[in-house]
Motif scaffolding. Structure first.
Motif, mmCIF file in Angstrom:
data_model
loop_
_atom_site.group_PDB
_atom_site.id
_atom_site.type_symbol
_atom_site.label_atom_id
_atom_site.label_comp_id
_atom_site.label_asym_id
_atom_site.label_seq_id
_atom_site.Cartn_x
_atom_site.Cartn_y
_atom_site.Cartn_z
ATOM 1 N N ALA A 1 0.843 -1.196 0.000
ATOM 2 C CA ALA A 1 0.000 0.000 0.000
ATOM 3 C C ALA A 1 0.876 1.242 0.000
ATOM 4 O O ALA A 1 1.928 1.274 0.632
ATOM 5 C CB ALA A 1 -0.898 0.004 1.229
ATOM 6 N N GLU A 2 0.423 2.239 -0.740
ATOM 7 C CA GLU A 2 1.049 3.555 -0.760
ATOM 8 C C GLU A 2 0.029 4.562 -0.241
ATOM 9 O O GLU A 2 -1.102 4.581 -0.704
ATOM 10 C CB GLU A 2 1.455 3.940 -2.181
ATOM 11 C CG GLU A 2 2.457 3.004 -2.818
ATOM 12 C CD GLU A 2 2.662 3.281 -4.303
ATOM 13 O OE1 GLU A 2 2.035 4.219 -4.842
ATOM 14 O OE2 GLU A 2 3.433 2.546 -4.924
ATOM 15 N N ASN A 3 0.396 5.374 0.704
ATOM 16 C CA ASN A 3 -0.462 6.420 1.267
ATOM 17 C C ASN A 3 -1.669 5.881 2.018
ATOM 18 O O ASN A 3 -2.721 6.528 2.060
ATOM 19 C CB ASN A 3 -0.903 7.422 0.194
ATOM 20 C CG ASN A 3 0.257 8.173 -0.389
ATOM 21 O OD1 ASN A 3 1.203 8.518 0.324
ATOM 22 N ND2 ASN A 3 0.228 8.410 -1.679
ATOM 23 N N GLY A 4 -1.564 4.702 2.584
ATOM 24 C CA GLY A 4 -2.605 4.164 3.463
ATOM 25 C C GLY A 4 -3.964 4.055 2.826
ATOM 26 O O GLY A 4 -4.107 3.572 1.707
ATOM 27 N N ARG A 5 -4.985 4.551 3.542
ATOM 28 C CA ARG A 5 -6.372 4.423 3.103
ATOM 29 C C ARG A 5 -6.722 5.403 1.982
ATOM 30 O O ARG A 5 -7.833 5.393 1.474
ATOM 31 C CB ARG A 5 -7.316 4.655 4.283
ATOM 32 C CG ARG A 5 -7.209 3.610 5.365
ATOM 33 C CD ARG A 5 -8.159 3.908 6.505
ATOM 34 N NE ARG A 5 -9.540 3.896 6.070
ATOM 35 C CZ ARG A 5 -10.305 2.802 5.983
ATOM 36 N NH1 ARG A 5 -9.812 1.628 6.293
ATOM 37 N NH2 ARG A 5 -11.548 2.888 5.584
ATOM 38 N N ASP A 6 -5.804 6.259 1.607
ATOM 39 C CA ASP A 6 -6.079 7.239 0.563
ATOM 40 C C ASP A 6 -4.935 7.206 -0.450
ATOM 41 O O ASP A 6 -4.153 8.136 -0.571
ATOM 42 C CB ASP A 6 -6.221 8.642 1.177
ATOM 43 C CG ASP A 6 -6.967 9.598 0.262
ATOM 44 O OD1 ASP A 6 -7.491 9.165 -0.785
ATOM 45 O OD2 ASP A 6 -7.019 10.780 0.608
ATOM 46 N N GLY A 7 -4.827 6.085 -1.138
ATOM 47 C CA GLY A 7 -3.715 5.915 -2.057
ATOM 48 C C GLY A 7 -3.927 4.782 -3.035
ATOM 49 O O GLY A 7 -4.899 4.760 -3.778
ATOM 50 N N ALA B 1 -14.071 7.693 -4.181
ATOM 51 C CA ALA B 1 -13.795 7.525 -5.604
ATOM 52 C C ALA B 1 -13.224 6.145 -5.935
ATOM 53 O O ALA B 1 -13.432 5.641 -7.026
ATOM 54 C CB ALA B 1 -12.822 8.609 -6.078
ATOM 55 N N GLY B 2 -12.511 5.558 -5.034
ATOM 56 C CA GLY B 2 -11.929 4.238 -5.280
ATOM 57 C C GLY B 2 -12.592 3.204 -4.410
ATOM 58 O O GLY B 2 -13.623 3.452 -3.797
ATOM 59 N N THR B 3 -11.984 2.050 -4.362
ATOM 60 C CA THR B 3 -12.476 1.037 -3.428
ATOM 61 C C THR B 3 -11.885 1.356 -2.067
ATOM 62 O O THR B 3 -11.074 2.267 -1.922
ATOM 63 C CB THR B 3 -12.119 -0.381 -3.920
ATOM 64 O OG1 THR B 3 -12.812 -1.337 -3.129
ATOM 65 C CG2 THR B 3 -10.632 -0.650 -3.855
ATOM 66 N N ASN B 4 -12.300 0.628 -1.036
ATOM 67 C CA ASN B 4 -11.732 0.865 0.284
ATOM 68 C C ASN B 4 -11.321 -0.467 0.905
ATOM 69 O O ASN B 4 -11.733 -1.535 0.425
ATOM 70 C CB ASN B 4 -12.698 1.667 1.171
ATOM 71 C CG ASN B 4 -14.012 0.957 1.409
ATOM 72 O OD1 ASN B 4 -14.051 -0.109 2.008
ATOM 73 N ND2 ASN B 4 -15.103 1.555 0.938
ATOM 74 N N ASN C 1 -9.634 4.698 -1.383
ATOM 75 C CA ASN C 1 -10.059 5.938 -0.745
ATOM 76 C C ASN C 1 -11.017 5.589 0.377
ATOM 77 O O ASN C 1 -11.808 4.649 0.237
ATOM 78 C CB ASN C 1 -10.802 6.859 -1.716
ATOM 79 C CG ASN C 1 -9.960 7.294 -2.877
ATOM 80 O OD1 ASN C 1 -10.219 6.883 -3.997
ATOM 81 N ND2 ASN C 1 -8.953 8.113 -2.643
ATOM 82 N N PRO C 2 -11.000 6.373 1.440
ATOM 83 C CA PRO C 2 -12.017 6.163 2.473
ATOM 84 C C PRO C 2 -13.408 6.410 1.876
ATOM 85 O O PRO C 2 -13.564 7.241 0.979
ATOM 86 C CB PRO C 2 -11.692 7.227 3.525
ATOM 87 C CG PRO C 2 -10.264 7.587 3.287
ATOM 88 C CD PRO C 2 -10.049 7.426 1.820
ATOM 89 N N PRO C 3 -14.414 5.703 2.388
ATOM 90 C CA PRO C 3 -15.779 5.959 1.904
ATOM 91 C C PRO C 3 -16.234 7.361 2.307
ATOM 92 O O PRO C 3 -15.712 7.962 3.249
ATOM 93 C CB PRO C 3 -16.609 4.875 2.603
ATOM 94 C CG PRO C 3 -15.798 4.432 3.766
ATOM 95 C CD PRO C 3 -14.370 4.673 3.424
ATOM 96 N N LYS C 4 -17.215 7.863 1.596
ATOM 97 C CA LYS C 4 -17.751 9.199 1.885
ATOM 98 C C LYS C 4 -18.219 9.288 3.340
ATOM 99 O O LYS C 4 -18.080 10.333 3.975
ATOM 100 C CB LYS C 4 -18.900 9.536 0.943
ATOM 101 C CG LYS C 4 -18.449 9.804 -0.475
ATOM 102 C CD LYS C 4 -19.619 10.168 -1.355
ATOM 103 C CE LYS C 4 -19.116 10.437 -2.768
ATOM 104 N NZ LYS C 4 -20.192 10.796 -3.683
ATOM 105 N N GLU C 5 -18.764 8.189 3.861
ATOM 106 C CA GLU C 5 -19.276 8.172 5.233
ATOM 107 C C GLU C 5 -18.183 8.427 6.267
ATOM 108 O O GLU C 5 -18.462 8.768 7.408
ATOM 109 C CB GLU C 5 -19.958 6.828 5.544
ATOM 110 C CG GLU C 5 -21.172 6.530 4.710
ATOM 111 C CD GLU C 5 -20.851 5.906 3.343
ATOM 112 O OE1 GLU C 5 -21.803 5.479 2.683
ATOM 113 O OE2 GLU C 5 -19.665 5.848 2.941
ATOM 114 N N MET C 6 -16.928 8.240 5.845
ATOM 115 C CA MET C 6 -15.803 8.459 6.751
ATOM 116 C C MET C 6 -14.958 9.656 6.325
ATOM 117 O O MET C 6 -13.798 9.780 6.682
ATOM 118 C CB MET C 6 -14.950 7.193 6.827
ATOM 119 C CG MET C 6 -15.678 6.020 7.466
ATOM 120 S SD MET C 6 -14.647 4.568 7.604
ATOM 121 C CE MET C 6 -13.507 5.081 8.902
ATOM 122 N N GLY C 7 -15.553 10.536 5.510
ATOM 123 C CA GLY C 7 -14.877 11.757 5.115
ATOM 124 C C GLY C 7 -14.025 11.650 3.865
ATOM 125 O O GLY C 7 -13.354 12.609 3.487
#
Length: 139
Positions: A16-22, A46-49, A36-42
């Motif tokens: 993984a690169e850049n953790g939950r947002d990468g 745009a991507g999967t989580n 990407n984090p889900p919208k519900e978590m800010g």
């Protein structure tokens, strides 16, 4: 009982690169996804989580375990599906997961289906890995 390194038959490797947002990619190039984090978590959503990836792995593994126990019992589970719902939320230690596994086994009665699912939960490697660590309910 944990397996020993000498018992390992396959090892998956992902970076993984850049953790939950990468980005997450496997070493063989077969999986390369934007996370990407889900919208519900800010997040942007745009991507999967990571929870979706965990749900995909758990449902596939559990489906395999269901097939194994069904074959051992001489039960046909052709056409069955397994769905894993993975939730994430805050707990006393930061964040935690919760999972609901549901199986649709149209070729058997409800009691047989329930028994097969409970037995699959005992042999599924994901179920074994999470047992005692997160809440997993069966449906």
């Amino acid at each position: 009982m944990p397996i020993q390194q000498s018992d390992v038959q396959y090892t998956a490797v992902a970076t993984a690169e850049n953790g939950r947002d990468g980005r997450v990619a496997t070493d063989d190039g077969r999986l390369d996804v934007i996370v990407n984090p889900p919208k519900e978590m800010g997040g942007s959503g745009a991507g999967t989580n990571p929870e979706q990836l965990f749900a995909a792995g758990y449902s596939a593994c559990f489906q395999g375990a269901l097939g194994v126990v069904a074959r051992e019992r001489g039960v046909d589970v052709t056409g069955s599906t397994v769905t894993a719902k993975v939730g994430i939320g805050r707990n006393d230690e930061g964040f935690g997961l919760i999972v609901e596994i549901s199986a649709d086994i149209p070729s058997v009665d409800a009691d047989t289906a329930r028994s097969l699912v409970e037995q699959a939960h005992q042999v599924c490697p994901y179920s074994k890995a999470t047992r005692g660590n997160i809440t997993v309910t069966l449906a």
